[in-house]
Design a protein around this motif. Sequence first.
Motif, mmCIF file in Angstrom:
data_model
loop_
_atom_site.group_PDB
_atom_site.id
_atom_site.type_symbol
_atom_site.label_atom_id
_atom_site.label_comp_id
_atom_site.label_asym_id
_atom_site.label_seq_id
_atom_site.Cartn_x
_atom_site.Cartn_y
_atom_site.Cartn_z
ATOM 1 N N THR A 72 5.416 11.469 -3.760
ATOM 2 C CA THR A 72 4.507 10.995 -3.125
ATOM 3 C C THR A 72 3.438 12.183 -2.650
ATOM 4 O OG1 THR A 72 5.647 10.186 -1.142
ATOM 5 C CG2 THR A 72 3.733 10.732 -0.596
ATOM 6 N N THR A 73 4.349 13.125 -2.696
ATOM 7 C CA THR A 73 3.264 14.725 -2.562
ATOM 8 C C THR A 73 2.150 14.359 -4.293
ATOM 9 O OG1 THR A 73 4.779 15.520 -1.362
ATOM 10 C CG2 THR A 73 2.905 16.820 -2.094
ATOM 11 N N ALA A 74 2.883 14.504 -5.162
ATOM 12 C CA ALA A 74 2.826 14.095 -6.333
ATOM 13 C C ALA A 74 1.775 13.706 -6.499
ATOM 14 C CB ALA A 74 3.191 14.575 -7.215
ATOM 15 N N GLY A 75 1.995 11.990 -6.372
ATOM 16 C CA GLY A 75 1.184 10.524 -6.188
ATOM 17 C C GLY A 75 -0.461 11.366 -5.435
ATOM 18 N N TYR A 76 -0.624 12.419 -4.547
ATOM 19 C CA TYR A 76 -1.945 12.720 -3.749
ATOM 20 C C TYR A 76 -2.582 13.577 -4.645
ATOM 21 C CZ TYR A 76 -1.323 10.683 1.269
ATOM 22 O OH TYR A 76 -0.553 10.745 1.865
ATOM 23 N N PHE A 77 -1.743 15.012 -5.405
ATOM 24 C CA PHE A 77 -2.437 15.079 -6.368
ATOM 25 C C PHE A 77 -3.117 14.581 -7.484
ATOM 26 C CE2 PHE A 77 0.151 19.439 -6.749
ATOM 27 C CZ PHE A 77 -0.057 19.647 -5.280
ATOM 28 N N VAL A 137 -1.080 4.668 -0.807
ATOM 29 C CA VAL A 137 0.064 5.835 -1.142
ATOM 30 C C VAL A 137 0.751 5.142 -2.435
ATOM 31 C CG1 VAL A 137 2.057 6.711 -0.113
ATOM 32 C CG2 VAL A 137 -0.289 7.156 1.274
ATOM 33 N N ALA A 138 0.778 3.659 -1.998
ATOM 34 C CA ALA A 138 2.342 3.264 -2.862
ATOM 35 C C ALA A 138 1.273 3.091 -4.218
ATOM 36 C CB ALA A 138 2.407 1.535 -2.699
ATOM 37 N N SER A 139 0.551 3.039 -4.552
ATOM 38 C CA SER A 139 -0.713 3.000 -5.682
ATOM 39 C C SER A 139 -0.607 4.284 -6.358
ATOM 40 C CB SER A 139 -1.979 2.449 -5.369
ATOM 41 O OG SER A 139 -1.781 1.182 -5.049
ATOM 42 N N LEU A 140 -0.847 5.289 -5.394
ATOM 43 C CA LEU A 140 -1.211 6.647 -5.791
ATOM 44 C C LEU A 140 0.469 7.026 -6.491
ATOM 45 C CD1 LEU A 140 -2.482 7.828 -3.150
ATOM 46 C CD2 LEU A 140 -3.142 8.389 -4.782
ATOM 47 N N VAL A 141 1.281 6.831 -6.249
ATOM 48 C CA VAL A 141 3.229 7.165 -6.557
ATOM 49 C C VAL A 141 3.131 6.065 -7.625
ATOM 50 C CG1 VAL A 141 4.920 6.978 -6.003
ATOM 51 C CG2 VAL A 141 3.803 7.771 -4.130
ATOM 52 N N GLY A 188 -10.976 -4.253 3.356
ATOM 53 C CA GLY A 188 -9.834 -4.627 4.868
ATOM 54 C C GLY A 188 -8.365 -5.014 3.885
ATOM 55 N N ARG A 189 -8.724 -4.572 3.135
ATOM 56 C CA ARG A 189 -7.251 -4.855 1.731
ATOM 57 C C ARG A 189 -6.490 -3.711 1.584
ATOM 58 N NH1 ARG A 189 -9.983 -9.225 -1.789
ATOM 59 N NH2 ARG A 189 -10.783 -10.733 -0.618
ATOM 60 N N LEU A 190 -6.897 -2.051 1.817
ATOM 61 C CA LEU A 190 -6.013 -1.346 1.790
ATOM 62 C C LEU A 190 -5.646 -0.421 2.283
ATOM 63 C CD1 LEU A 190 -7.619 0.024 -2.156
ATOM 64 C CD2 LEU A 190 -5.799 -1.234 -1.994
ATOM 65 N N PRO A 191 -4.863 -0.811 3.010
ATOM 66 C CA PRO A 191 -4.570 -0.215 4.250
ATOM 67 C C PRO A 191 -3.962 1.288 3.869
ATOM 68 C CG PRO A 191 -2.568 -2.129 4.085
ATOM 69 C CD PRO A 191 -3.982 -1.890 2.546
ATOM 70 N N TRP A 192 -3.132 2.478 4.065
ATOM 71 C CA TRP A 192 -3.649 3.756 3.649
ATOM 72 C C TRP A 192 -1.681 3.574 2.976
ATOM 73 C CZ3 TRP A 192 -6.548 6.867 2.166
ATOM 74 C CH2 TRP A 192 -5.802 8.502 2.009
ATOM 75 N N LYS A 193 -1.207 2.670 3.289
ATOM 76 C CA LYS A 193 0.147 2.683 3.257
ATOM 77 C C LYS A 193 0.671 2.304 1.491
ATOM 78 C CE LYS A 193 4.842 0.856 4.286
ATOM 79 N NZ LYS A 193 5.329 -0.065 5.336
ATOM 80 N N THR A 194 -0.555 0.819 1.451
ATOM 81 C CA THR A 194 -0.675 0.806 0.016
ATOM 82 C C THR A 194 -1.716 1.329 -0.817
ATOM 83 O OG1 THR A 194 -0.794 -1.677 1.430
ATOM 84 C CG2 THR A 194 -1.867 -1.351 -1.262
#
Lengths: 158, 434
Positions: free
Chosen positions: A10-15, B273-277, B265-271
């Motif tokens: 998660t941290t690296a994803g934020y980066f 973050v999941a996309s970032l990961v 309204g289709r991108l809650p923060w959890k989603t």
Amino acid sequence: MKNFVAIVETTAGYFIGVLALITVTEAVLRYGFGSHIPDGFVVGQMMQGIAICWGIATATYADRQITVDVFYELAGARTRRVFDVLAYTINFLFMALFGYAMTFKVFDILRAGEISNELRIPLWTGYTLASIGILAAVGTAAIRWWQVMFQRQSEFSR
Amino acid sequence: MTEQTLVAILGCVAVLALMAIRVPIAVCLGSVAVAGFGYLVGMEPALGIMIDSPIRTVTNFNFSVVPMFILMGGLVSASGMSRELFRAANAWLGHLPGGMAMATIFACGGFAAINGSSVASAATMTHVALPEMRRAGYDPGLSAGVIAAGGTLGIMIPPSVLFILYAILTDTDVGSLFIAGIVPGTIAILLYCATVQVLYRMKPQWLPRGHRSDSKERWQSLRDVWATVLLFFVVMGGIYGGFVTVTEAAGLGVFGAFVIGFARGRLPWKTVVASLVEALRTSAAIFFILIAAFLFQYFLAVTQMPQLLGDLLAQLPFGPMGIMLVIIAFYIVAGMFVDSLAVVLLTVPIFYPVVVNLGFDPIWFGVIVVVTVEVSLISPPVGMICFVMNNMVPDIGLVNIYRGALPFIAADAVWLALLLAFPELALFLVHRMG
């Protein structure tokens, strides 16, 4: 361990998110105001390097590296065991070499005393965080090697 | 045979052998590169490239397009734009013979315009279109085949992760590659639709007509696709017009996808973050292979393998186009057995100098490589998209998915022939680029 991996990811994803934000802000500032973020380029580079190196570490632990599975899937249990032992051993040895090389690079930069142009950020800070990611990858590769060798936990049996 | 040639051949065999025993592809390439380079030049220089090259790769800001376009694709997938595209395409085409299949292909093409991954395109459209096609009485295998084929458009229609990797490996302009993919991608959509029509003539019961939407429904459905159109024009318009660099376009794409998804309204923060990961995971896997591919390029350079192969191919009595056909045949056959990403990363550094020396356009060759990868993504035994779909809908069966995709491989063959006969199909927009 899984919680730790999730926190790191998660941290690296934020980066990665910050990297995108820097790129957009740089573009807006450059085209809109003829300006730029001080050392935005350097910070972006560092963010990317750190994120990717830590991503490699977590991917190594979670067996998410890209592999060719066709022969493994066709093989019987005994052959799979041989494949696992060889593959995880080679993986660990390569990671160890990679970790050594990255550590060497950090010391190289530290000795050279390189800093960024505008904010004079010491470059070794970013490189160190990135290299710790690769050292973590050595650690996760070692854990996976141990699990495969002595606990018989291949990707498909976990 | 010189020592260098022998080491090069042994190195390539070793890479394939390591891949076969399921060593990660990056580790296969990297370990053979370091060992081979060390043997030929010395262990100290080999360690030297290991110290310098990987860090240069992961911190290269030009390569930030990889995580950013992946993130953009993740955000648009999560914000449901694929469903809007399918609904709109189905409202306009659903009543025609094989209409829902053609709507799926058009929706895949539209989604490909804001998403750079074929596997992600196919996975998303499996969720969206497959239940609808099954409900409408479509043959399940054919439905899956349509989505698999449509999914391959993800790497041809820009932005495309594979074009980015090709550009990085060959130092080609990624913006030109993106532009070069537009017309071939559009032709592919039309050829796939033509394939659907042929299938309808042969087995009409496999692709029943849907209901005809009234004009109000049609125009309403178009209202929802504004976000896709806007994102595509921001990213590709910026690149084509020369207003922004590809890296900036990628950043704008991420920003645009985030703002649009969030505002609707289709991108809650959890989603988010999941996309970032997810973007991190995919990028890390790709970068690891890139690191190794660059190490492997050092190894290839000291063995002079590309030159040797070039000389060898030049001696073949086929002429440049004949040699190109040999290379294409190699890509298609190799892609049937080995992961297509690995094939590209392993062989493009070898074939690229040969192809350029033969007088072929490097951008055009990039398009040809991507077409061959598209074929391998849906052809047995290692069709990655078919594998992913089989995991998502196991009740259809892998064999049925392959069977459903087979007619579209024939369409790909026609497509490839067109691109070989008329390179301008890929290049004329590039030549007009701003």
